[in-house]
Design a protein around this motif. Structure first.
Motif, short mmCIF file in Angstrom:
data_model
loop_
_atom_site.label_atom_id
_atom_site.label_comp_id
_atom_site.label_asym_id
_atom_site.label_seq_id
_atom_site.Cartn_x
_atom_site.Cartn_y
_atom_site.Cartn_z
N PRO A 74 58.56 47.67 57.63
CA PRO A 74 58.46 48.88 56.63
C PRO A 74 57.17 48.82 55.65
O PRO A 74 56.77 50.01 55.48
CB PRO A 74 59.75 48.46 55.47
CG PRO A 74 60.46 47.56 56.59
CD PRO A 74 59.65 47.04 57.33
N VAL A 75 56.64 47.94 55.55
CA VAL A 75 55.38 48.03 54.89
C VAL A 75 54.20 48.71 55.65
O VAL A 75 53.45 49.52 54.94
CB VAL A 75 54.95 46.57 54.25
CG1 VAL A 75 54.44 45.75 55.23
CG2 VAL A 75 53.77 46.73 53.19
N ARG A 76 54.46 48.52 56.97
CA ARG A 76 53.45 49.35 57.57
C ARG A 76 53.61 50.66 57.73
O ARG A 76 52.59 51.63 57.82
CB ARG A 76 53.45 48.64 59.28
CG ARG A 76 52.59 47.69 59.66
CD ARG A 76 52.59 47.70 61.25
NE ARG A 76 52.22 48.78 62.00
CZ ARG A 76 52.36 48.76 63.32
NH1 ARG A 76 52.85 47.94 63.95
NH2 ARG A 76 51.62 49.86 63.60
N LEU A 77 54.88 51.12 57.83
CA LEU A 77 55.32 52.47 57.68
C LEU A 77 54.54 53.15 56.37
O LEU A 77 54.00 54.02 56.43
CB LEU A 77 56.75 52.53 57.63
CG LEU A 77 57.07 54.15 57.51
CD1 LEU A 77 56.47 55.16 58.44
CD2 LEU A 77 58.64 54.28 57.67
N ALA A 78 54.98 52.27 55.17
CA ALA A 78 54.35 52.95 53.87
C ALA A 78 53.00 52.79 53.92
O ALA A 78 52.21 54.13 53.15
CB ALA A 78 55.07 51.89 52.73
N GLU A 79 52.25 51.87 54.51
CA GLU A 79 50.75 51.91 54.26
C GLU A 79 50.37 52.85 55.41
O GLU A 79 49.35 53.65 55.06
CB GLU A 79 50.27 50.61 54.98
CG GLU A 79 50.59 49.44 53.76
CD GLU A 79 50.00 48.10 54.17
OE1 GLU A 79 50.20 47.29 53.23
OE2 GLU A 79 49.57 47.90 55.19
N TRP A 80 50.95 53.32 56.43
CA TRP A 80 50.39 54.21 57.29
C TRP A 80 50.58 55.51 56.80
O TRP A 80 49.79 56.27 56.72
CB TRP A 80 51.54 54.35 58.75
CG TRP A 80 51.00 55.34 59.90
CD1 TRP A 80 49.93 55.09 60.79
CD2 TRP A 80 51.42 56.63 59.74
NE1 TRP A 80 49.94 56.34 61.53
CE2 TRP A 80 50.74 57.18 60.90
CE3 TRP A 80 52.33 57.29 59.32
CZ2 TRP A 80 51.01 58.37 61.53
CZ3 TRP A 80 52.64 58.42 59.57
CH2 TRP A 80 52.05 59.11 60.73
N LEU A 81 51.83 55.99 55.98
CA LEU A 81 52.10 57.18 55.39
C LEU A 81 50.95 57.31 54.21
O LEU A 81 50.39 58.39 54.07
CB LEU A 81 53.40 57.24 54.61
CG LEU A 81 54.35 57.19 55.47
CD1 LEU A 81 55.65 57.09 54.93
CD2 LEU A 81 54.58 58.80 56.19
N ALA A 82 50.66 56.49 53.54
CA ALA A 82 49.67 56.38 52.45
C ALA A 82 48.32 56.59 52.95
O ALA A 82 47.54 57.44 52.54
CB ALA A 82 49.61 55.11 51.54
N GLY A 83 47.97 55.78 54.18
CA GLY A 83 46.61 56.11 54.80
C GLY A 83 46.42 57.51 55.37
O GLY A 83 45.28 57.95 55.39
N ALA A 84 47.46 58.29 55.97
CA ALA A 84 47.46 59.64 56.30
C ALA A 84 47.45 60.62 55.15
O ALA A 84 47.76 61.80 55.30
CB ALA A 84 48.44 59.85 57.11
N GLY A 85 47.55 60.18 53.77
CA GLY A 85 47.85 60.88 52.89
C GLY A 85 49.03 61.86 52.66
O GLY A 85 49.07 62.87 52.13
N ILE A 86 50.03 61.26 53.04
CA ILE A 86 51.26 61.89 53.39
C ILE A 86 52.26 61.62 52.02
O ILE A 86 52.58 60.47 51.84
CB ILE A 86 52.04 61.57 54.50
CG1 ILE A 86 51.14 62.06 55.88
CG2 ILE A 86 53.68 62.06 54.70
CD1 ILE A 86 51.97 61.78 57.13
N GLU A 87 52.55 62.56 51.44
CA GLU A 87 53.58 62.61 50.28
C GLU A 87 54.93 62.76 50.79
O GLU A 87 55.26 63.68 51.40
CB GLU A 87 53.30 63.25 49.10
CG GLU A 87 52.37 62.92 48.00
CD GLU A 87 52.17 63.87 47.01
OE1 GLU A 87 52.91 64.89 46.88
OE2 GLU A 87 51.34 63.77 46.15
N VAL A 88 55.96 61.74 50.73
CA VAL A 88 57.11 61.74 51.25
C VAL A 88 58.11 62.63 50.63
O VAL A 88 58.44 62.07 49.35
CB VAL A 88 57.77 60.60 51.84
CG1 VAL A 88 59.22 60.66 52.59
CG2 VAL A 88 56.71 59.84 52.77
N ASP A 89 58.63 63.80 50.86
CA ASP A 89 59.68 64.41 50.15
C ASP A 89 61.19 64.03 50.37
O ASP A 89 62.06 63.99 49.63
CB ASP A 89 59.59 65.98 50.39
CG ASP A 89 58.07 66.58 49.85
OD1 ASP A 89 57.96 66.58 48.86
OD2 ASP A 89 57.46 66.90 50.76
N VAL A 90 61.30 63.75 51.75
CA VAL A 90 62.65 63.25 52.22
C VAL A 90 62.52 61.98 53.28
O VAL A 90 61.64 62.10 54.02
CB VAL A 90 63.36 64.64 53.08
CG1 VAL A 90 64.75 63.88 53.19
CG2 VAL A 90 63.55 65.73 52.02
#
Ligand SMILES: NC(=O)c1ccc[n+]([C@@H]2O[C@H](COP(=O)([O-])OP(=O)(O)OC[C@H]3O[C@@H](n4cnc5c(N)ncnc54)[C@H](OP(=O)(O)O)[C@@H]3O)[C@@H](O)[C@H]2O)c1
Length: 262
Positions: A74-90
Motif C-alpha cells: 500500500p505504501v508503494r502504491l501511495a508513493e507511486w501516485l504521489a510521484g506521478a503527481g496524481i491526486e486521487v478523487d475516488v
C-alpha cells in the motif's frame, strides 16, 4: 499520464481492476470520463484491460502490478501516485480473495495472506489516501465488503471475518468523515458471477449489477449498501434477526457439501 492533466482531471484508483466486479466498476467510472489507475498482481492482464478502456472511453489509464497482500505494497502504491503527481478523487478497494474449507485443514499462511489483502490493505490504503481527500474537502472511498460481513460463516471463516472488518471499519470512518465532504461507503455484494465464485446457485448477480450499486453508493449518503434486494433481506435475517451462533451453524450446514464434498 501527464502530471498537469492529472491535477485537474478526476482520477479513480481501483484495486483488483481487470476482472470480475473490479473490471465492471472501471467500465462505469470510465463511462463517466474519469481517468483510472488499475492495480492488481497480473500486470499483463491489467495492460490489456487498460488499453481497451482507453480505446473505448478516451480516458487515460495507468496500471501498477502489485501484490497488495505484501507488507509495504500500500505504501508503494501511495508513493507511486504521489510521484506521478496524481491526486486521487475516488479509491475503490475491491481486490480480494476467498478461501473455503475448515480452518483446521487450511494452510495458516493462506489465512494470514487473506487477512492481509482483504482487511489489512483496505485499511492501510484508506488511511493513506483519505487525508489528502479530507484536506481538499472532496473525494470518495468505496470499500468492497460482502454479504458475508454480516454474520459468521463456517467454512468461509477468515473470508467472512475479513469482510466484517471491512464493513465495521468503513462504517466507522464514514461517521468520522461525514462533515468533511469526503464520501466513505462499504458496498456488499452477495454471490456474484465472477472467477471467485463459480458455484452454481440461485439469485447470483452479474458484476455489472454490483458496479451499478457502487455508482449509486457514490451518489448516496449512508455508510453501507448491500447489492440486490434478496441479498439485503438475507443480511437483515442473518445479521440482525439470528444470533451469530445460529447463523454460523446454518452456514455450516449449507456450505458443508461445497467445502467438504459430503
Ligand atoms: N464474487 C462474489 O460472489 C463476491 C461476493 C461478495 C464479495 N465479493 C468481493 O468482490 C471483490 C472482487 O471479487 P470478484 O468476485 O470480482 O473476484 P475476482 O474476479 O477474482 O477479482 C479479484 C481481483 O483481485 C485481484 N487480486 C487478488 N489477489 C490480489 C493481491 N494479492 N494483490 C492485488 N490484487 C489482487 C485479482 O487480480 P490479480 O489476480 O491479477 O491480482 C482480481 O482482479 C472481492 O473483494 C470479493 O471478496 C465477491
Amino acid at each position: 499520464m501527464k502530471k498537469k492533466e492529472q491535477t485537474r482531471r478526476r482520477v479513480a484508483v481501483v484495486t483488483g481492476a481487470a476482472t470480475g466486479i473490479g473490471a465492471a466498476i472501471t467500465e462505469r467510472l470510465a463511462g463517466q470520463g474519469m481517468h483510472l489507475v488499475l492495480v492488481a498482481r497480473d500486470g499483463a492482464r491489467l495492460e490489456v484491460h487498460a488499453k481497451r478502456l482507453h480505446a473505448e472511453h478516451g480516458i487515460q489509464v495507468s496500471t501498477l502490478a502489485l501484490d497488495l497482500s505484501h507488507q509495504g505494497a500500500p505504501v508503494r502504491l501511495a508513493e507511486w501516485l504521489a510521484g506521478a503527481g496524481i491526486e486521487v478523487d475516488v479509491l475503490v478497494n475491491n481486490a480480494g480473495v476467498s478461501l473455503m474449507g475448515p480452518v483446521a485443514d487450511t494452510d495458516a499462511a493462506r489465512v494470514r495472506g487473506l487477512i492481509d489483502l482483504n482487511a489489512g490493505a483496505v485499511a492501510e490504503l484508506t488511511a493513506r489516501l483519505l487525508p489528502p481527500m479530507v484536506a481538499r474537502g472532496r473525494g470518495a472511498i468505496v470499500n468492497i465488503a460482502g454479504t458475508g460481513a454480516y454474520a459468521p460463516a463456517a467454512y468461509l471463516a477468515a473470508y467472512a471475518a475479513s469482510k466484517a472488518f471491512v464493513l465495521s471499519f468503513t462504517q466507522a470512518v464514514w461517521a468520522e468523515t461525514r462533515a468533511t465532504g469526503v464520501r466513505v461507503v462499504a458496498v456488499s455484494p452477495g454471490p456474484t458471477d465472477t472467477a471467485m465464485n463459480t458455484r452454481r446457485m440461485p439469485g447470483k448477480r452479474a458484476p455489472g449489477s454490483v458496479a451499478d450499486t457502487v455508482m449509486s453508493a457514490l451518489r448516496g449518503r449512508g455508510p453501507a449498501i448491500v447489492d440486490g434486494r434478496l441479498n439485503t433481506f438475507q443480511t437483515f435475517v442473518f445479521g440482525r434477526l439470528l444470533p451469530a451462533s445460529a447463523a454460523a451453524r446454518i452456514a455450516e450446514r449449507s456450505l458443508r457439501k461445497a467445502a467438504l464434498g459430503n
